[in-house]
Enzyme design. Sequence first.
Site, PDB file in Angstrom:
ATOM      1  N   ASN A  19       0.980  -1.148   0.049  1.00  0.00           N
ATOM      2  CA  ASN A  19      -0.110  -0.009  -0.164  1.00  0.00           C
ATOM      3  C   ASN A  19       0.718   1.183  -0.146  1.00  0.00           C
ATOM      4  OD1 ASN A  19       0.515   0.372   2.688  1.00  0.00           O
ATOM      5  ND2 ASN A  19      -0.940  -0.609   3.492  1.00  0.00           N
ATOM      6  N   LYS A 100      -0.097  -2.924  32.182  1.00  0.00           N
ATOM      7  CA  LYS A 100      -0.585  -1.848  32.698  1.00  0.00           C
ATOM      8  C   LYS A 100      -1.514  -1.124  31.434  1.00  0.00           C
ATOM      9  CE  LYS A 100       3.472   0.082  35.195  1.00  0.00           C
ATOM     10  NZ  LYS A 100       4.617   1.184  35.219  1.00  0.00           N
ATOM     11  N   LYS A 183      -6.110   1.150  -3.436  1.00  0.00           N
ATOM     12  CA  LYS A 183      -5.244   1.995  -2.506  1.00  0.00           C
ATOM     13  C   LYS A 183      -4.878   3.430  -3.330  1.00  0.00           C
ATOM     14  CE  LYS A 183      -4.818  -1.021   0.662  1.00  0.00           C
ATOM     15  NZ  LYS A 183      -5.266  -0.829   1.827  1.00  0.00           N
ATOM     16  N   ALA A 213      -5.994   5.287   1.833  1.00  0.00           N
ATOM     17  CA  ALA A 213      -4.553   6.069   1.972  1.00  0.00           C
ATOM     18  C   ALA A 213      -3.656   5.493   3.164  1.00  0.00           C
ATOM     19  CB  ALA A 213      -4.453   7.487   2.288  1.00  0.00           C
ATOM     20  N   ASN A 214      -4.160   4.732   3.985  1.00  0.00           N
ATOM     21  CA  ASN A 214      -3.364   3.784   4.964  1.00  0.00           C
ATOM     22  C   ASN A 214      -2.856   4.954   6.063  1.00  0.00           C
ATOM     23  OD1 ASN A 214      -3.464   1.542   2.556  1.00  0.00           O
ATOM     24  ND2 ASN A 214      -3.623   0.707   4.766  1.00  0.00           N
ATOM     25  N   GLU A 238     -10.722   6.266   3.079  1.00  0.00           N
ATOM     26  CA  GLU A 238     -10.350   5.646   4.243  1.00  0.00           C
ATOM     27  C   GLU A 238      -8.919   6.016   4.853  1.00  0.00           C
ATOM     28  OE1 GLU A 238      -9.224   0.976   5.263  1.00  0.00           O
ATOM     29  OE2 GLU A 238     -10.944   1.464   3.849  1.00  0.00           O
ATOM     30  N   GLU A 264      -9.554   1.377  12.027  1.00  0.00           N
ATOM     31  CA  GLU A 264      -8.800   0.256  11.739  1.00  0.00           C
ATOM     32  C   GLU A 264      -7.808  -0.077  12.860  1.00  0.00           C
ATOM     33  OE1 GLU A 264      -5.278  -1.652   8.710  1.00  0.00           O
ATOM     34  OE2 GLU A 264      -7.074  -0.462   8.040  1.00  0.00           O
ATOM     35  N   HIS A 321     -11.901  -3.815   9.446  1.00  0.00           N
ATOM     36  CA  HIS A 321     -10.886  -4.207   8.833  1.00  0.00           C
ATOM     37  C   HIS A 321     -10.914  -5.780   8.832  1.00  0.00           C
ATOM     38  CE1 HIS A 321      -6.664  -5.171   8.964  1.00  0.00           C
ATOM     39  NE2 HIS A 321      -6.795  -4.619   7.823  1.00  0.00           N
ATOM     40  N   GLU A 340     -15.367  -6.929   4.868  1.00  0.00           N
ATOM     41  CA  GLU A 340     -14.114  -6.816   3.972  1.00  0.00           C
ATOM     42  C   GLU A 340     -13.780  -8.265   3.578  1.00  0.00           C
ATOM     43  OE1 GLU A 340     -10.097  -4.218   3.396  1.00  0.00           O
ATOM     44  OE2 GLU A 340     -10.541  -4.870   5.313  1.00  0.00           O
ATOM     45  N   TYR A 342     -10.611 -10.272   1.287  1.00  0.00           N
ATOM     46  CA  TYR A 342      -9.552 -10.350   0.536  1.00  0.00           C
ATOM     47  C   TYR A 342      -9.578 -11.367  -0.483  1.00  0.00           C
ATOM     48  CZ  TYR A 342      -7.424  -7.249   4.421  1.00  0.00           C
ATOM     49  OH  TYR A 342      -7.566  -6.222   4.978  1.00  0.00           O
TER      50      TYR A 342
END
Length: 388
Positions: A19, A100, A183, A213-214, A238, A264, A321, A340, A342
């Site tokens: 991407n 923590k 993408k 655009a990640n 996105e 995501e 995602h 989604e 793939y």
Amino acid sequence: MRIVEIREMAVPLEGSVANAVVDFTRHTVSLVAVITDVTRDGVPVYGVAFNSIGRFAQSGLLRDRMIPRVLDAPPDELLDPDTGILDPERVLRAALADEKPGGHGDRASAAAAIELACWDLLGKLAGEPAYVTIARTDGRTPTRRPAPVYAAGGYYRPGDDIAQLREEISGYLESGYRAVKIKVGGLSLDDDLRRVDEVVSTVGSGGAVAVDANGRFGRELALTYAKALEPYRLRWFEEPVDPLDYGATAELTATYDGAIATGENLFSRQEVANLLQFGGIRPNREILQMDAGLSYGLTEYRGMLDVMESAGIGRAHAVPHGGHLINLHIVAGLGLGGCEAYPGVFQPFGGYSTDCAIEDGTVTPAEHPGFGLEAKVELSGLISRLVG
């Protein structure tokens, strides 16, 4: 019942795609099996799952910290007192002992692999698909119905060109998908727009095309892309900016008329609350993409949905995602807005088994017990090696 062993295997992703930020050539995924002392036909019953696609395997965190904690916990503390069966939330609590708050990161996906394997186990113990188990424990009536699905592709590939992109998208349409995602951000704006033009023309409508655009852009470039993309009336834009840059996200939602998709890379309910408070999220517009495989599993993911719904955002706007079988069952079980998929990338984990029907833009889960990962040809041999 008790857990007798938890095993982990790091599995490399197949293929060479990228991407705008990440080259996936060296990526791996943790495949995890939770094995119990319950037997069926002389074989131990186990649950299997994996942390989400697109990050890395979490072998060290699992083997050094989380698996020993679960195995060292008093067995009765891991069981639902009402049923005497393993409780995923209690197992998660044991895996996170002495951790923590905050600083989630890779820890969240490591824990998720164990927690989600427990949901696969529960489905197998009950002899039912995981979506049935998930729906019932969520107070919903389990229903096997088609869920909206889109094909995530359009990655950058070595030597890629417009003709290859057109062929890829056409293949998704021929397979029964009606919406796609590609993408952006890895090329110049002009070159990315040429790709968008081609895909919108191939699909027939900008409303059936999303771009991702990640988190590649800073504020100025994100606004520039938003202005250039707005005339296409896309399904969504996105992660245009860093997922924790709520100020920039708010600026985009104030100026971009289309939907922004994000979430995501938020791994806890507190992060979702911060996004909704500071990110300018419009309740009937944006798409929220939190992923149980990245965020401690289904237990924390349900908490995220509670935060959404408390803010007036319905489950129809939750589209997780991760295009794989685990999230298909979560979407079907919790009544979310869609899945989604793939279909062409990220094997052996991406996509569904062949008996999950893709038809006219929807997908229907098969009826295998648990998540049905063993029915996915690409995964079945690996699972046999892990649990055999």
